[in-house]
Design a protein around this motif. Structure first.
Motif, mmCIF file in Angstrom:
data_model
loop_
_atom_site.group_PDB
_atom_site.id
_atom_site.type_symbol
_atom_site.label_atom_id
_atom_site.label_comp_id
_atom_site.label_asym_id
_atom_site.label_seq_id
_atom_site.Cartn_x
_atom_site.Cartn_y
_atom_site.Cartn_z
ATOM 1 N N ASN A 1 0.850 -1.218 0.137
ATOM 2 C CA ASN A 1 -0.161 -0.131 0.011
ATOM 3 C C ASN A 1 0.976 1.304 0.031
ATOM 4 O OD1 ASN A 1 -2.954 -0.781 0.036
ATOM 5 N ND2 ASN A 1 -2.416 -1.823 2.003
ATOM 6 N N CYS A 2 0.378 2.392 -0.919
ATOM 7 C CA CYS A 2 1.399 3.484 -1.091
ATOM 8 C C CYS A 2 1.030 4.387 0.146
ATOM 9 C CB CYS A 2 0.705 4.350 -2.113
ATOM 10 S SG CYS A 2 2.077 4.336 -3.478
ATOM 11 N N PHE A 3 2.153 4.949 0.812
ATOM 12 C CA PHE A 3 1.993 5.985 1.697
ATOM 13 C C PHE A 3 2.803 7.173 1.502
ATOM 14 C CE2 PHE A 3 5.671 3.468 3.209
ATOM 15 C CZ PHE A 3 6.591 4.377 3.852
ATOM 16 N N GLU A 4 3.488 7.166 0.295
ATOM 17 C CA GLU A 4 4.315 8.163 -0.366
ATOM 18 C C GLU A 4 3.913 8.603 -1.619
ATOM 19 O OE1 GLU A 4 5.866 11.133 1.081
ATOM 20 O OE2 GLU A 4 6.691 9.618 2.293
ATOM 21 N N PRO A 5 2.803 9.189 -1.937
ATOM 22 C CA PRO A 5 2.497 9.386 -3.219
ATOM 23 C C PRO A 5 3.502 10.562 -4.071
ATOM 24 C CG PRO A 5 0.818 10.387 -2.032
ATOM 25 C CD PRO A 5 1.680 9.597 -0.974
ATOM 26 N N GLY A 6 3.783 10.387 -5.250
ATOM 27 C CA GLY A 6 4.717 11.105 -5.901
ATOM 28 C C GLY A 6 3.790 12.598 -6.526
ATOM 29 N N GLY A 7 4.701 13.536 -6.904
ATOM 30 C CA GLY A 7 3.962 14.666 -7.601
ATOM 31 C C GLY A 7 3.420 14.436 -8.562
ATOM 32 N N ALA A 8 3.525 13.256 -9.569
ATOM 33 C CA ALA A 8 2.886 13.286 -10.714
ATOM 34 C C ALA A 8 1.730 12.315 -10.354
ATOM 35 C CB ALA A 8 4.011 12.625 -11.895
ATOM 36 N N CYS A 9 1.600 11.728 -9.256
ATOM 37 C CA CYS A 9 0.642 10.647 -9.114
ATOM 38 C C CYS A 9 -1.089 11.215 -9.086
ATOM 39 C CB CYS A 9 0.573 9.646 -7.673
ATOM 40 S SG CYS A 9 2.180 9.123 -7.446
ATOM 41 N N PHE A 10 -1.881 10.239 -9.878
ATOM 42 C CA PHE A 10 -3.485 10.649 -9.691
ATOM 43 C C PHE A 10 -4.206 9.495 -9.883
ATOM 44 C CE2 PHE A 10 -4.261 10.360 -14.242
ATOM 45 C CZ PHE A 10 -2.993 10.498 -14.763
ATOM 46 N N CYS A 11 -3.783 8.393 -8.926
ATOM 47 C CA CYS A 11 -4.514 7.214 -8.825
ATOM 48 C C CYS A 11 -5.912 7.294 -8.092
ATOM 49 C CB CYS A 11 -3.766 6.134 -8.092
ATOM 50 S SG CYS A 11 -3.337 6.397 -6.482
ATOM 51 N N VAL A 12 -6.042 8.212 -7.407
ATOM 52 C CA VAL A 12 -7.262 8.513 -6.701
ATOM 53 C C VAL A 12 -8.311 8.799 -7.839
ATOM 54 C CG1 VAL A 12 -8.670 10.116 -5.179
ATOM 55 C CG2 VAL A 12 -6.571 8.966 -4.336
ATOM 56 N N SER A 13 -8.065 9.821 -8.823
ATOM 57 C CA SER A 13 -8.946 10.062 -9.667
ATOM 58 C C SER A 13 -9.225 9.204 -10.771
ATOM 59 C CB SER A 13 -8.034 11.074 -10.674
ATOM 60 O OG SER A 13 -7.752 12.357 -10.058
ATOM 61 N N ALA B 1 -2.241 5.706 7.239
ATOM 62 C CA ALA B 1 -1.292 6.088 6.366
ATOM 63 C C ALA B 1 -1.758 5.888 4.936
ATOM 64 C CB ALA B 1 -0.018 4.925 6.594
ATOM 65 N N VAL B 2 -2.533 5.109 4.787
ATOM 66 C CA VAL B 2 -2.944 5.032 3.388
ATOM 67 C C VAL B 2 -4.238 6.183 3.059
ATOM 68 C CG1 VAL B 2 -4.101 3.461 1.436
ATOM 69 C CG2 VAL B 2 -2.742 2.641 3.154
ATOM 70 N N ASP B 3 -4.906 6.458 4.101
ATOM 71 C CA ASP B 3 -5.748 7.607 4.013
ATOM 72 C C ASP B 3 -5.190 8.981 3.600
ATOM 73 O OD1 ASP B 3 -8.006 5.753 4.199
ATOM 74 O OD2 ASP B 3 -8.292 6.299 6.088
ATOM 75 N N ARG B 4 -3.701 9.247 4.333
ATOM 76 C CA ARG B 4 -2.993 10.248 4.259
ATOM 77 C C ARG B 4 -2.457 10.188 2.897
ATOM 78 N NH1 ARG B 4 -1.293 9.412 9.542
ATOM 79 N NH2 ARG B 4 0.499 8.258 8.837
ATOM 80 N N ALA B 5 -2.198 9.202 2.245
ATOM 81 C CA ALA B 5 -1.590 9.064 1.047
ATOM 82 C C ALA B 5 -2.587 9.583 -0.070
ATOM 83 C CB ALA B 5 -0.985 7.749 0.536
ATOM 84 N N ALA B 6 -4.012 9.014 0.169
ATOM 85 C CA ALA B 6 -4.868 9.397 -0.794
ATOM 86 C C ALA B 6 -5.343 11.027 -0.749
ATOM 87 C CB ALA B 6 -6.378 8.808 -0.246
ATOM 88 N N GLU B 7 -5.021 11.547 0.214
ATOM 89 C CA GLU B 7 -5.098 13.236 0.528
ATOM 90 C C GLU B 7 -3.982 13.987 -0.237
ATOM 91 O OE1 GLU B 7 -5.755 13.661 4.450
ATOM 92 O OE2 GLU B 7 -7.692 12.324 4.532
ATOM 93 N N ARG B 8 -2.945 13.192 -0.569
ATOM 94 C CA ARG B 8 -1.659 13.962 -0.984
ATOM 95 C C ARG B 8 -1.248 13.506 -2.378
ATOM 96 N NH1 ARG B 8 1.601 11.083 2.612
ATOM 97 N NH2 ARG B 8 3.323 12.008 1.599
ATOM 98 N N MET B 9 -2.218 13.288 -3.285
ATOM 99 C CA MET B 9 -2.162 12.912 -4.546
ATOM 100 C C MET B 9 -1.463 14.271 -5.261
ATOM 101 S SD MET B 9 -2.904 10.013 -5.850
ATOM 102 C CE MET B 9 -2.336 9.265 -4.317
ATOM 103 N N GLY B 10 -0.399 14.060 -5.980
ATOM 104 C CA GLY B 10 0.185 15.233 -6.643
ATOM 105 C C GLY B 10 -0.587 15.999 -7.767
#
Ligand code: SF4
Ligand code: SF4
Length: 324
Positions: free
Chosen positions: A104-116, A173-182
């Motif tokens: 599970n991702c906890f550190e998304p990158g600035g180009a990530c948009f998996c939530v979308s 940790a995963v919820d925080r990642a979802a909120e920090r999509m680049g």
């Protein structure tokens, strides 16, 4: 750190093992490698040929650290290579028995948009084991079992039953990642929007920046185009056929009956984007984009697929006819 045309390694000040977003290459490099030998032919003394087919792998693959977006990408390629009337032999051999340890991702990158794209960051299916790295307090992993093989492997490892606090820390940790999509991308109705904006002036704008280098298609975990190279030995005794990655950005890929049907950069970029987000739905029943962001990070001139889509969406009423 990832941004458009930017990828930097930065040392962390903690013990995290998976404290990074997706790397430059996806799992495509193992399941659908850039170059494979499909068969070899050798001339016998009587002049006939012996043809030997190559086998994909000798041992099952184990994929360690697969993110949710890349799991979705593997599912997309499974549909392409295994879901039709015929299977891709090499892909089938590599995919068969592959063990998947997802993370599970906890550190998304600035180009990530998996939530979308609704493909992450939480791993939900298609894994043998799913790990969540927890850095709050004791450094530990919450492990979810997705198959009997996963249970067998976990049984060989030192572990204890998870407590409520472990599960809560992993979820947070995963919820925080979802909120920090680049990045974000509005995917609703995109197929119809792109079908109705094939003459939008933005295609000329992006074509003026695009080098048609094909980097975006090479790093994309769902792109699947290939061509074949036939290689003959100088002595005329041997020949090999190689399957190699190709790209909709190469002129030859669209060469039909004496000419390319996509001679301009504009037509090739438009093919890439409208296939990914539009006609892929008609062909395979899903989007061809999983929001991993690699095409943004690895485009040498920083073309951002989310910005291109947003520009077309913002001004689709202004679309004016232009030529290819
Ligand atoms: S189009 Fe770009 S963001 Fe989407 S899956 Fe391919 S590389 Fe990732
Ligand atoms: S969009 Fe970027 S990576 Fe893709 S072909 Fe054009 S210049 Fe190369």
């Amino acid at each position: 750190m990832q941004e458009a045309a930017t990828y930097r390694l930065e040392r962390r000040d903690d013990e995290a093992r998976f404290g990074y977003a997706v790397g430059p290459h996806s799992w495509k490099q193992f399941l659908f490698p850039p170059r494979v030998t499909q068969f070899r032919a050798e001339r016998r003394e009587d002049g006939s040929f012996e043809v030997q087919e190559e086998n994909g792998t000798e041992a099952p693959l184990a994929l360690l650290g697969v993110r949710s977006c890349d799991l979705h990408a593997i599912a997309v390629q499974d549909r392409i290579f295994l879901g039709g009337t015929y299977s891709e032999r090499d892909y089938a051999a590599r995919r068969e028995g592959a063990f998947v340890a997802a993370v599970n991702c906890f550190e998304p990158g600035g180009a990530c948009f998996c939530v979308s794209m609704e493909t992450g960051p939480r791993v939900e299916k298609d894994y043998d084991l799913a790990l969540t790295e927890i850095l709050d307090g004791e450094h530990r992993f919450l492990v979810e079992v997705g198959s009997e093989r996963g249970a067998e492997v976990l049984g060989e490892l030192p572990s204890r039953d998870a407590e409520r606090a472990d599960v809560q820390a992993a979820t947070a940790a995963v919820d925080r990642a979802a909120e920090r999509m680049g990045r974000t991308l509005e995917a609703d109705g995109l197929r119809d929007l792109l079908a109705s904006t094939l003459e939008h002036p933005r295609w000329n704008d992006v074509a003026s920046r695009c080098l048609t280098c094909g980097n975006c298609t090479l790093v994309c975990p769902t792109c699947f185009c290939s061509t074949v190279d036939d290689v003959n030995g100088l002595g005329g005794q041997t020949a090999e056929r190689h399957r190699v990655w190709d790209s909709c950005f190469s002129v030859d890929h669209a060469y039909i009956h004496g000419g390319s049907i996509r001679p301009s950069g504009r037509s090739r970029y438009r093919q890439w984007l409208t296939h990914k987000f539009g006609t892929w739905h008609d062909q395979f029943g899903s989007s061809g984009c999983v929001g991993c962001g690699r095409c943004i990070t690895w485009c040498p001139v920083g073309i951002d697929i989310t910005a291109e889509v947003a520009a077309i969406r913002a001004s689709d009423a202004g679309a004016a006819p232009t030529t290819a």
